[in-house]
Design an enzyme around this catalytic site. Structure first.
Site, PDB file in Angstrom:
ATOM      1  CB  SER A 173      -0.850  -0.042   1.281  1.00 47.13           C
ATOM      2  OG  SER A 173      -2.021   0.700   1.155  1.00 47.13           O
ATOM      3  N   PRO A 174       0.429   2.317  -0.665  1.00 42.68           N
ATOM      4  CG  PRO A 174      -0.947   3.945  -1.563  1.00 42.68           C
ATOM      5  CD  PRO A 174      -0.819   2.474  -1.405  1.00 42.68           C
ATOM      6  CB  ALA A 230       0.318  10.429  -1.332  1.00 37.32           C
ATOM      7  CD  GLN A 255      -2.075   7.092  -3.011  1.00 39.22           C
ATOM      8  OE1 GLN A 255      -1.321   7.539  -2.152  1.00 39.22           O
ATOM      9  NE2 GLN A 255      -3.217   6.497  -2.710  1.00 39.22           N
ATOM     10  CE1 TYR A 268      -4.126  14.488   2.738  1.00 36.57           C
ATOM     11  CE2 TYR A 268      -4.443  12.144   2.308  1.00 36.57           C
ATOM     12  CZ  TYR A 268      -3.914  13.157   3.088  1.00 36.57           C
ATOM     13  OH  TYR A 268      -3.197  12.861   4.215  1.00 36.57           O
ATOM     14  NE  ARG A 317      -5.590   3.249  -0.818  1.00 36.78           N
ATOM     15  CZ  ARG A 317      -4.752   2.774   0.113  1.00 36.78           C
ATOM     16  NH1 ARG A 317      -4.257   3.574   1.028  1.00 36.78           N
ATOM     17  NH2 ARG A 317      -4.390   1.510   0.116  1.00 36.78           N
ATOM     18  CG  LEU A 324      -6.194  -2.852  11.334  1.00 34.12           C
ATOM     19  CD1 LEU A 324      -7.177  -2.699  12.484  1.00 34.12           C
ATOM     20  CD2 LEU A 324      -4.790  -3.121  11.901  1.00 34.12           C
TER      21      LEU A 324
HETATM   22  C1  LIG Z   1       3.344   5.545   7.353  1.00 33.27           C
HETATM   23  C2  LIG Z   1       2.064   5.529   6.584  1.00 33.27           C
HETATM   24  C3  LIG Z   1       1.921   6.349   5.470  1.00 33.27           C
HETATM   25  C4  LIG Z   1       0.753   6.305   4.687  1.00 33.27           C
HETATM   26  N1  LIG Z   1       0.670   7.045   3.534  1.00 33.27           N
HETATM   27  C5  LIG Z   1      -0.359   6.839   2.672  1.00 33.27           C
HETATM   28  C6  LIG Z   1      -0.334   7.379   1.363  1.00 33.27           C
HETATM   29  O1  LIG Z   1       0.634   7.995   0.923  1.00 33.27           O
HETATM   30  N2  LIG Z   1      -1.425   7.166   0.573  1.00 33.27           N
HETATM   31  C7  LIG Z   1      -2.506   6.434   0.996  1.00 33.27           C
HETATM   32  O2  LIG Z   1      -3.465   6.275   0.254  1.00 33.27           O
HETATM   33  N3  LIG Z   1      -2.515   5.876   2.211  1.00 33.27           N
HETATM   34  C8  LIG Z   1      -1.464   6.042   3.045  1.00 33.27           C
HETATM   35  N4  LIG Z   1      -1.440   5.393   4.250  1.00 33.27           N
HETATM   36  C9  LIG Z   1      -2.531   4.452   4.555  1.00 33.27           C
HETATM   37  C10 LIG Z   1      -2.126   3.033   4.144  1.00 33.27           C
HETATM   38  O3  LIG Z   1      -1.868   2.937   2.765  1.00 33.27           O
HETATM   39  C11 LIG Z   1      -3.209   2.014   4.540  1.00 33.27           C
HETATM   40  O4  LIG Z   1      -4.378   2.316   3.825  1.00 33.27           O
HETATM   41  C12 LIG Z   1      -3.514   2.044   6.041  1.00 33.27           C
HETATM   42  O5  LIG Z   1      -2.310   2.121   6.800  1.00 33.27           O
HETATM   43  C13 LIG Z   1      -4.281   0.819   6.472  1.00 33.27           C
HETATM   44  O6  LIG Z   1      -3.586  -0.360   6.141  1.00 33.27           O
HETATM   45  P1  LIG Z   1      -2.698  -1.204   7.216  1.00 33.27           P
HETATM   46  O7  LIG Z   1      -3.649  -1.577   8.331  1.00 33.27           O
HETATM   47  O8  LIG Z   1      -2.218  -2.380   6.439  1.00 33.27           O
HETATM   48  O9  LIG Z   1      -1.599  -0.331   7.721  1.00 33.27           O
HETATM   49  C14 LIG Z   1      -0.304   5.451   5.063  1.00 33.27           C
HETATM   50  C15 LIG Z   1      -0.165   4.658   6.210  1.00 33.27           C
HETATM   51  C16 LIG Z   1       0.998   4.670   6.950  1.00 33.27           C
HETATM   52  C17 LIG Z   1       1.132   3.748   8.137  1.00 33.27           C
END
Ligand SMILES: Cc1cc2nc3c(=O)[nH]c(=O)nc-3n(C[C@H](O)[C@H](O)[C@H](O)COP(=O)(O)O)c2cc1C
Length: 353
Positions: free
Chosen positions: A22-23, A57, A99, A180, A228, A299
């Site tokens: 994921s980004p 992003a 992204q 955003y 997304r 999660l």
């Molecule tokens: C350090 C960090 C940076 C993130 N930056 C972005 C981002 O650039 N673009 C985005 O769509 N979501 C971003 N997210 C959200 C994650 O892509 C993801 O949707 C969210 O953490 C839930 O997934 P997870 O439970 O696997 O962490 C970020 C999350 C974290 C932890």
């Protein structure tokens, strides 16, 4: 029946499995340029067996950055800095994705480890823009975008798309989630416009769809385009799953191949029932009702959990974020625990068993 480690083909691109990184914003750029951190951070997750590694992003303009540390793609120099990163990801058998984003009214903040608050004058703050002059919580009110501003943002997304191609990326994900800019156009809580880009659902979808159409034109027909979305604002009278399903149908018509289903971020303090896989039902509903491929995110941490999401047909791929920060080799470890074959780098094969 598809499994987590079955391959997936979208347009001209083959993904070796359904595990996507994921980004994740790294807030580690200067002037928006990629550097050694991005190479190691993204590169190690490609070595770790993921099928797709999506760079954070990436702002289409300097004022579209969340913070001064964001990655950007507003000049050819930015594309050149990203080129070796995309090439390395590809050399490891993964697909390189990026992204593209504009932070709208949530731009101009400090990096999270310095508090993440809106920058003040004297700290390098810049004017933020949004569909309407409605602030995010206590943030400064953004300036309402004129139609000319909207045209400029479309042109910035198109230019960033061309540069993504030059840099060697093979997937673009449009960031329409987390409060955003493009999400701000969708939600009735942040879009109070009375012109063609506001009002009814049709009006609120018009600008994000226009960006998507132009991006698809610049991207060509061979490569996958993802979007997304935040499937719900988790707020009364806000954006919700029903509108997301309709939007996903329309995204499909203008050339989006996969909808990555996140949620929230538009209003501060929303009550979100966070639990393992809590956003998976959104991916399942959009997949079923809009007839488009989806990604599940949020999660998802366990191999068996991810495997079931794919095997149950709830999503076509899983996006993992924090699990990949804890373990860059998550995909290799997941494959082992599921008894599936995974692509170890030849340099590491002596550690495989
Ligand atoms: C350090 C960090 C940076 C993130 N930056 C972005 C981002 O650039 N673009 C985005 O769509 N979501 C971003 N997210 C959200 C994650 O892509 C993801 O949707 C969210 O953490 C839930 O997934 P997870 O439970 O696997 O962490 C970020 C999350 C974290 C932890």
């Amino acid at each position: 029946m598809s499994g987590l480690f079955s391959s997936l083909r979208i347009r001209g691109v083959e993904f070796r499995n359904r595990v996507f990184v994921s980004p994740m914003c790294q807030y580690s750029s200067r002037e928006g340029l990629a550097n050694e951190w991005h190479m190691v951070h993204l590169g190690s997750r490609a070595v770790g067996g993921a099928a797709l590694v999506v760079a954070e992003a990436t702002a289409v303009s300097p004022e579209g950055r969340i913070s001064p540390g964001d990655l950007g793609l507003w000049s050819d120099g930015h594309a050149r800095a990203l080129q070796p990163v995309a090439a390395f990801i590809k050399s490891q058998g993964a697909v390189a994705g990026i992204q593209l984003a504009h932070a709208g009214r949530k731009a101009s903040t400090d990096v999270p480890w310095r508090g993440g608050k809106p920058l003040k004058e004297g700290e390098g703050a810049w004017e933020t823009v949004a569909p309407s002059a409605v602030p995010f919580g206590y943030y400064p009110a953004p300036r309402e975008m004129t139609i000319d501003d909207c045209e400029s943002v479309v042109a910035q997304f198109v230019a960033a798309t061309r540069r993504s191609l030059e840099a060697g990326f093979e997937v673009i994900e449009l960031h329409m989630a987390h409060g955003y800019l493009l999400h701000e156009f969708l939600s009735p809580l942040s879009n109070l416009r009375a012109d063609v880009y506001g009002g009814s659902l049709e009006g609120r979808m018009r600008f994000p769809l226009r960006v998507t159409e132009e991006v698809r034109r610049a991207w060509g027909e061979r490569l996958p385009l993802f979007a997304r979305v935040s499937a719900t604002d988790w707020a009364e009278n806000g954006w919700d799953l029903g509108q997301s399903v309709e939007f996903a149908r329309r995204l499909k018509e203008v050339g989006v191949d996969l909808v990555d289903c996140s949620s929230g971020g538009l209003v501060p303090g929303a009550k979100i029932p966070v639990a393992p896989g809590y956003q998976v039902p959104f991916a399942a509903a959009i997949r079923e009702q809009a007839g488009i491929a989806t990604g599940a995110v949020g999660l998802i941490t366990e191999a068996r959990q991810a495997q079931e999401i794919i095997a149950n047909g709830e999503a076509d791929a899983v996006f993992l974020a924090r699990a990949f920060l804890r373990d860059p080799y998550w995909a290799l470890h997941a494959a082992k625990s599921l008894g599936a074959e995974a692509p170890w780098a030849v340099q590491y094969e002596r550690a495989k068993d």
